[in-house]
Design an enzyme around this catalytic site. Sequence first.
Site, PDB file in Angstrom:
ATOM      1  N   TYR A 177      -1.904   5.480  -4.206  1.00 46.83           N
ATOM      2  CA  TYR A 177      -2.990   6.592  -4.194  1.00 46.83           C
ATOM      3  C   TYR A 177      -2.082   7.888  -4.524  1.00 46.83           C
ATOM      4  O   TYR A 177      -1.183   8.318  -3.866  1.00 46.83           O
ATOM      5  CB  TYR A 177      -3.146   6.933  -2.662  1.00 46.83           C
TER       6      TYR A 177
ATOM      7  N   LYS B 143      -6.911  -0.733  -9.991  1.00 43.25           N
ATOM      8  CA  LYS B 143      -7.633  -1.626  -9.299  1.00 43.25           C
ATOM      9  C   LYS B 143      -8.818  -0.792  -8.621  1.00 43.25           C
ATOM     10  O   LYS B 143      -8.791   0.232  -8.265  1.00 43.25           O
ATOM     11  CB  LYS B 143      -6.728  -1.643  -7.886  1.00 43.25           C
TER      12      LYS B 143
ATOM     13  N   THR C  29      -4.915   2.475  -7.559  1.00 40.30           N
ATOM     14  CA  THR C  29      -6.387   2.516  -7.003  1.00 40.30           C
ATOM     15  C   THR C  29      -7.535   3.565  -7.449  1.00 40.30           C
ATOM     16  O   THR C  29      -7.069   4.668  -7.092  1.00 40.30           O
ATOM     17  CB  THR C  29      -6.188   2.214  -5.295  1.00 40.30           C
TER      18      THR C  29
ATOM     19  N   HIS D 213     -12.949  -2.534  -2.987  1.00 41.53           N
ATOM     20  CA  HIS D 213     -12.155  -2.114  -1.849  1.00 41.53           C
ATOM     21  C   HIS D 213     -12.617  -2.802  -0.651  1.00 41.53           C
ATOM     22  O   HIS D 213     -12.568  -2.307   0.612  1.00 41.53           O
ATOM     23  CB  HIS D 213     -12.194  -0.588  -1.472  1.00 41.53           C
TER      24      HIS D 213
ATOM     25  N   SER E 218       0.962  -1.174  -0.102  1.00 36.79           N
ATOM     26  CA  SER E 218      -0.107   0.147  -0.102  1.00 36.79           C
ATOM     27  C   SER E 218       0.951   1.171   0.056  1.00 36.79           C
ATOM     28  O   SER E 218       1.922   1.365   0.434  1.00 36.79           O
ATOM     29  CB  SER E 218      -0.927  -0.039   1.224  1.00 36.79           C
TER      30      SER E 218
HETATM   31  C1  LIG Z   1      -7.672  -2.338   6.539  1.00 36.43           C
HETATM   32  C2  LIG Z   1      -7.694  -2.401   5.109  1.00 36.43           C
HETATM   33  C3  LIG Z   1      -6.738  -1.500   4.532  1.00 36.43           C
HETATM   34  C4  LIG Z   1      -6.618  -1.512   2.787  1.00 36.43           C
HETATM   35  N1  LIG Z   1      -5.891  -0.657   2.457  1.00 36.43           N
HETATM   36  C5  LIG Z   1      -5.643  -0.464   1.085  1.00 36.43           C
HETATM   37  C6  LIG Z   1      -4.896   0.483   0.465  1.00 36.43           C
HETATM   38  O1  LIG Z   1      -4.001   1.053   1.181  1.00 36.43           O
HETATM   39  N2  LIG Z   1      -4.855   0.544  -0.803  1.00 36.43           N
HETATM   40  C7  LIG Z   1      -6.072  -0.303  -1.585  1.00 36.43           C
HETATM   41  O2  LIG Z   1      -5.958   0.020  -2.882  1.00 36.43           O
HETATM   42  N3  LIG Z   1      -6.591  -0.979  -1.136  1.00 36.43           N
HETATM   43  C8  LIG Z   1      -6.837  -1.074   0.365  1.00 36.43           C
HETATM   44  N4  LIG Z   1      -7.492  -2.107   0.856  1.00 36.43           N
HETATM   45  C9  LIG Z   1      -8.461  -2.859  -0.003  1.00 36.43           C
HETATM   46  C10 LIG Z   1      -7.754  -4.360  -0.226  1.00 36.43           C
HETATM   47  O3  LIG Z   1      -6.652  -4.314  -1.076  1.00 36.43           O
HETATM   48  C11 LIG Z   1      -8.663  -5.386  -0.771  1.00 36.43           C
HETATM   49  O4  LIG Z   1      -9.460  -4.666  -2.078  1.00 36.43           O
HETATM   50  C12 LIG Z   1      -9.848  -5.680   0.005  1.00 36.43           C
HETATM   51  O5  LIG Z   1      -9.261  -5.974   1.362  1.00 36.43           O
HETATM   52  C13 LIG Z   1     -10.264  -7.122  -0.400  1.00 36.43           C
HETATM   53  O6  LIG Z   1     -11.178  -7.638   0.380  1.00 36.43           O
HETATM   54  P1  LIG Z   1     -11.279  -8.705   1.469  1.00 36.43           P
HETATM   55  O7  LIG Z   1     -10.680  -7.869   2.626  1.00 36.43           O
HETATM   56  O8  LIG Z   1     -12.633  -9.035   1.615  1.00 36.43           O
HETATM   57  O9  LIG Z   1     -10.372  -9.645   1.164  1.00 36.43           O
HETATM   58  C14 LIG Z   1      -7.680  -2.070   2.281  1.00 36.43           C
HETATM   59  C15 LIG Z   1      -8.692  -3.084   2.811  1.00 36.43           C
HETATM   60  C16 LIG Z   1      -8.466  -3.145   4.109  1.00 36.43           C
HETATM   61  C17 LIG Z   1      -9.297  -4.226   5.077  1.00 36.43           C
END
Ligand SMILES: Cc1cc2nc3c(=O)[nH]c(=O)nc-3n(C[C@H](O)[C@H](O)[C@H](O)COP(=O)(O)O)c2cc1C
Length: 440
Positions: free
Chosen positions: A194, A311, A220, A335, A171
Amino acid sequence: MKRISDRTKERRRFLRMLAASPLIASPHLFGGPVANLLSAGGLTKGVLLDWFETFQQSDDAISSPDQAFDVLDFELAAHKALPPAHFGYLATGVDDDGTVRANREGYSRLQIRSRRLVDVENIDMSVRVFGATWSSPIMISPVSSQKAFHPEGDIAVARAARAKDHLQILSTAATSSIEDVMAARDGAVWQQLYPTNVWEVGRGIVKRAEKAGSPAIVLTVDLQEGSNRETLFRAQTVDKRDCSACHSSSYTGYARGRPKAGSGGFAQYAERKPMFDGLDLSKVTATHRANMNWEFVKRLRDTVTVKLLLKGIVTREDAQMAVEHGVDGLIVSNHGGRAEESLRPTIESLPEVIEGVAGKIPVIVDGGIRRGTDIFKALALGATAVGIGRPEAWGLAAFGQPGVEAVLEILRRELRTIMRQAGTPSADKITRSAVVTRPS
Ligand SMILES: Cc1cc2nc3c(=O)[nH]c(=O)nc-3n(C[C@H](O)[C@H](O)[C@H](O)COP(=O)(O)O)c2cc1C
């Protein structure tokens, strides 16, 4: 010895009864059938949540990774290990968390058509992405702020990714730098982006990742400022700790009461996010830029010298546009239900995105993947690979690197099992005919 009140014992009995029920068929109450019961209005929400709270904080959580039967066992252990606000940050969706649930429910609408009398003695789960071979299609989606879950954060994840041979996407808001993570991974990771509202800052992150040796930038595109993360906000109100050392007047980007533009807040936020080191943040007011459009993608495409993925794409139209703009790959994602409350599972967005790219670029999907059968279904619908978000963070929160390794191992084991059962000895044999939509 801890004394357990009669009321607590009663609650546990009730929950065990629920867990043993064929209706529930799993000790994992959240995100599954009980959530469905709740949304169907069949039970009183307040009462059940009260029961769940007790259950979640009970001593029934696993105390070592090897006790886990499946990856959801780590959710309970993570809940136990984390302070309420940090668990809230991990768990939250937006509004009613309906899209978080939808991501899971989408998989239950797909059934597997197993073929018999196929030699499945040797199972090959490997996939190829951008010319590299991975021993399984399971990738680690970018998760921000991982030191909020475990002191070793992304470094522990990188070591687990190395031990189990998985692709890790770092990230922008990671709490470790790409250089440190790649050293721990002993190999390259992809860098999620980002871009912020200042072009030079986004560009700086890209160039740093390229210099470090990252073969791919993942932009993203699904998140705007101000998503309503109500579960997090509620958890913050019950967290009685003094959080000022980390959070006071800092730009969390995720919490309420964020400072106004120009207050210097972003610089404080960025202090804990090493990917912003050395960049001029004086004009940055947001991690996500509201004016991002296809012109921006074009400009970024001209800047990025490695692979560029988007993404958060969930429609055929945007998939086609991405191909037209020279994007190298897509991640179908909402997300993890943390962007808009669309109520649309990513597994149901996947087929139209696959149509949109018409085989020209690889498509990865994430959101709600908790079982090997989910991975199987995603591959059957045309995904090249899948990403997991919360499961790796649960493993990390509960047990650090061994927890992440166990999560990855369980998913690999389950995928191997269903590939055997379904008569698909290699990933490329998992085709559209391997699944059918449940009759409504
Ligand atoms: C705590 C948390 C932080 C996340 N941070 C980012 C991030 O910094 N950048 C991003 O593109 N997606 C982020 N996501 C989304 C994840 O990359 C991913 O798309 C998502 O968690 C997938 O779903 P799942 O948690 O059900 O497996 C985050 C998700 C969570 C739960």
